[in-house]
Design an enzyme around this catalytic site. Structure first.
Site, mmCIF file in Angstrom:
data_model
loop_
_atom_site.group_PDB
_atom_site.id
_atom_site.type_symbol
_atom_site.label_atom_id
_atom_site.label_comp_id
_atom_site.label_asym_id
_atom_site.label_seq_id
_atom_site.Cartn_x
_atom_site.Cartn_y
_atom_site.Cartn_z
ATOM 1 N N CYS A 1 0.815 -1.229 0.000
ATOM 2 C CA CYS A 1 0.000 0.000 0.000
ATOM 3 C C CYS A 1 0.843 1.271 0.000
ATOM 4 O O CYS A 1 0.325 2.365 -0.226
ATOM 5 C CB CYS A 1 -0.959 0.004 1.182
ATOM 6 S SG CYS A 1 -2.123 -1.355 1.113
ATOM 7 N N HIS B 1 -3.337 7.465 1.870
ATOM 8 C CA HIS B 1 -3.696 6.113 1.436
ATOM 9 C C HIS B 1 -5.015 5.760 2.141
ATOM 10 O O HIS B 1 -5.191 6.022 3.329
ATOM 11 C CB HIS B 1 -2.595 5.127 1.828
ATOM 12 C CG HIS B 1 -3.042 3.701 1.728
ATOM 13 N ND1 HIS B 1 -3.640 3.203 0.597
ATOM 14 C CD2 HIS B 1 -2.999 2.679 2.624
ATOM 15 C CE1 HIS B 1 -3.939 1.932 0.796
ATOM 16 N NE2 HIS B 1 -3.572 1.587 2.013
ATOM 17 N N ASN C 1 -10.025 -0.034 0.137
ATOM 18 C CA ASN C 1 -8.578 0.087 0.080
ATOM 19 C C ASN C 1 -8.095 -0.523 -1.241
ATOM 20 O O ASN C 1 -8.138 -1.736 -1.413
ATOM 21 C CB ASN C 1 -7.978 -0.642 1.291
ATOM 22 C CG ASN C 1 -6.461 -0.620 1.314
ATOM 23 O OD1 ASN C 1 -5.821 -0.213 0.348
ATOM 24 N ND2 ASN C 1 -5.879 -1.073 2.396
HETATM 25 N N1 ACO Z 1 -17.592 -8.238 10.196
HETATM 26 C C1 ACO Z 1 -17.945 -8.461 11.457
HETATM 27 N N2 ACO Z 1 -17.052 -8.728 12.430
HETATM 28 C C2 ACO Z 1 -15.753 -8.761 12.098
HETATM 29 C C3 ACO Z 1 -15.300 -8.535 10.775
HETATM 30 C C4 ACO Z 1 -16.290 -8.275 9.813
HETATM 31 N N3 ACO Z 1 -15.976 -8.031 8.516
HETATM 32 N N4 ACO Z 1 -13.957 -8.628 10.758
HETATM 33 C C5 ACO Z 1 -13.550 -8.896 12.003
HETATM 34 N N5 ACO Z 1 -14.633 -8.986 12.814
HETATM 35 C C6 ACO Z 1 -14.672 -9.254 14.242
HETATM 36 C C7 ACO Z 1 -13.442 -9.980 14.744
HETATM 37 O O1 ACO Z 1 -13.583 -11.376 14.536
HETATM 38 C C8 ACO Z 1 -13.441 -9.607 16.214
HETATM 39 O O2 ACO Z 1 -14.396 -10.421 16.872
HETATM 40 P P1 ACO Z 1 -14.117 -10.962 18.377
HETATM 41 O O3 ACO Z 1 -14.011 -9.708 19.204
HETATM 42 O O4 ACO Z 1 -15.301 -11.796 18.633
HETATM 43 O O5 ACO Z 1 -12.807 -11.691 18.278
HETATM 44 C C9 ACO Z 1 -13.989 -8.183 16.221
HETATM 45 O O6 ACO Z 1 -14.662 -8.002 14.956
HETATM 46 C C10 ACO Z 1 -12.913 -7.108 16.369
HETATM 47 O O7 ACO Z 1 -11.827 -7.401 15.470
HETATM 48 P P2 ACO Z 1 -10.595 -6.450 15.314
HETATM 49 O O8 ACO Z 1 -9.683 -6.987 14.253
HETATM 50 O O9 ACO Z 1 -10.006 -6.164 16.658
HETATM 51 O O10 ACO Z 1 -11.346 -5.121 14.774
HETATM 52 P P3 ACO Z 1 -10.764 -3.676 14.536
HETATM 53 O O11 ACO Z 1 -11.560 -2.697 15.262
HETATM 54 O O12 ACO Z 1 -9.264 -3.631 14.707
HETATM 55 O O13 ACO Z 1 -11.079 -3.441 12.987
HETATM 56 C C11 ACO Z 1 -9.869 -3.533 10.902
HETATM 57 C C12 ACO Z 1 -10.545 -4.334 12.017
HETATM 58 C C13 ACO Z 1 -10.936 -2.738 10.195
HETATM 59 C C14 ACO Z 1 -9.214 -4.504 9.928
HETATM 60 C C15 ACO Z 1 -8.792 -2.587 11.472
HETATM 61 O O14 ACO Z 1 -7.998 -3.277 12.380
HETATM 62 C C16 ACO Z 1 -7.901 -1.963 10.421
HETATM 63 O O15 ACO Z 1 -8.328 -1.167 9.596
HETATM 64 N N6 ACO Z 1 -6.594 -2.256 10.460
HETATM 65 C C17 ACO Z 1 -5.606 -1.627 9.607
HETATM 66 C C18 ACO Z 1 -5.680 -2.084 8.203
HETATM 67 C C19 ACO Z 1 -4.588 -1.397 7.418
HETATM 68 O O16 ACO Z 1 -4.299 -0.224 7.587
HETATM 69 N N7 ACO Z 1 -3.863 -2.115 6.594
HETATM 70 C C20 ACO Z 1 -2.694 -1.521 5.982
HETATM 71 C C21 ACO Z 1 -2.812 -1.333 4.593
HETATM 72 S S1 ACO Z 1 -3.255 -2.773 3.750
HETATM 73 C C22 ACO Z 1 -1.910 -3.341 2.813
HETATM 74 O O17 ACO Z 1 -0.810 -2.904 2.927
HETATM 75 C C23 ACO Z 1 -2.172 -4.474 1.912
#
Ligand code: ACO
Length: 323
Positions: free
Chosen positions: A114, A250, A280
């Site tokens: 990314c 980004h 994304n």
């Molecule tokens: N729908 C419903 N529930 C979900 C989903 C979904 N799509 N995905 C995960 N959950 C659940 C998880 O299983 C977890 O459940 P649990 O509490 O029962 O275990 C709960 O939601 C919380 O999960 P987290 O991963 O802690 O959620 P978070 O608030 O961190 O959000 C997210 C997840 C959106 C992925 C976030 O962490 C994020 O944006 N991270 C950064 C992503 C990023 O910047 N990537 C870099 C660029 S990408 C690249 O380089 C290719």
């Protein structure tokens, strides 16, 4: 003679097919509400079966050339940032060069996930400002949908496909004035490979693999590292945050974007966001958002624009440019 790399035009391309959060809720255990609240994403574009990364890239490149009023054969450098190349080799840039009918100059890919567009822009700027090349297409293009595990709700809801391109031209300072790429700051910490990676590859599994991500750990790293890069790139260019007109991040997660903006005292109105309709798109997201800002008249010639990215590696970086 001092040369600068001036942005002469930008172009964008999104595949026609749209996948909404509701569509995803019928595929995995998720909901529109969860996706919107956690990420800001409503829908994303998905490449058709016959659409390759090079097709998206070439379409964005043609739009950028149109905007610049240039013919393809005026380009002597193509840098494509992609994580989802058509083939293991040759580079997607080589395929794009042929699709554009360009028969000379250099073409190569850059892989920084990314952060790829920031790495590509910074690289092209150096090729131009040394005088080695005159006009470059810098393209971010992805068919990320091809490496998603569509059973993994934690990742498949986040990404989309698309491409964006800049035409950069080497101009002498007298002609460029204050325009051009002013500064860039690139970083990588390879100790964090396992936070965000694809579980396949040529020399490991001989397969393509799928995206694996510890999203909450990436999230925690993102805000601090990105803000540090932004502060560094601004300070090293000898300007102040208050001088920045537009912030084109980004588009990984709206909460990261707004968190970073707040940390730097950038106003919400200065943020150019496309995440809700595109998700994304990895290396494509920055030029896609930049083009959205140019097309709707927000980014004007002479404006100071701050861009940033973070992705697998972990890699991260920022750049400052005057439109
Ligand atoms: N729908 C419903 N529930 C979900 C989903 C979904 N799509 N995905 C995960 N959950 C659940 C998880 O299983 C977890 O459940 P649990 O509490 O029962 O275990 C709960 O939601 C919380 O999960 P987290 O991963 O802690 O959620 P978070 O608030 O961190 O959000 C997210 C997840 C959106 C992925 C976030 O962490 C994020 O944006 N991270 C950064 C992503 C990023 O910047 N990537 C870099 C660029 S990408 C690249 O380089 C290719």
């Amino acid at each position: 003679m001092t040369l600068k790399a001036v942005i002469r035009g930008c172009g964008a391309f999104l595949p026609q097919k749209v996948l909404t959060n509701e569509d995803l809720a019928s595929m995995v255990d998720t909901s529109d509400e969860w996706i919107r609240e956690r990420t800001g994403i409503r829908e994303r574009h998905i490449a058709g079966e016959d659409e390759k990364t090079s097709d998206l890239a070439a379409a964005a490149a043609r739009a950028a050339l149109d905007a610049a009023g240039m013919a393809p054969n005026e380009i002597d450098l193509i840098v494509v940032a992609t994580t989802t190349p058509d083939l293991t080799f040759p580079s997607t840039a080589a395929i794009v060069q042929a699709k554009l009918g360009i028969e000379s100059g250099a073409a190569f890919d850059i892989q920084a996930v990314c952060t790829g567009f920031i790495y590509a822009l910074s690289t092209a700027e150096k090729f131009l400002t040394t005088g080695q090349h005159k006009r470059a297409l810098v393209i971010g293009a992805e068919t990320f949908s091809r490496i998603l595990d569509w059973d993994d709700r934690a990742t498949c809801v986040l990404f989309g496909d698309g491409a964006g391109a800049f035409v950069l031209e080497a101009q002498e300072e007298a002609e460029a004035g204050s325009r051009g790429v002013m500064n860039s700051y690139l970083r990588c910490d390879g100790r964090m490979v396992d936070l965000l990676y694809v579980d396949g590859g040529v020399s490991s599994t001989q397969s393509v693999g799928h995206v694996r991500m510890q999203g909450n750990r990436v999230f925690r790293e993102a805000v601090n590292r990105i803000s540090e890069a932004m502060q560094r790139v601004i300070a090293d260019a000898g300007v102040a945050v208050a001088d920045v007109d537009w912030f084109v991040p980004h588009q990984a997660n709206e909460r990261i974007i707004l968190g970073v903006a707040k940390k730097l005292d950038l106003r919400k109105e200065q943020v150019i966001s496309t995440i809700s309709g595109q998700g994304n798109t990895s290396a494509a997201s920055i030029p896609l958002a930049y083009c959205a800002g140019v097309d709707d008249g927000r980014i004007k010639q002479g404006d100071l624009v701050l861009i940033e990215g973070m992705g697998g590696g972990l890699t991260w970086g920022a750049a400052l440019l005057r439109a």
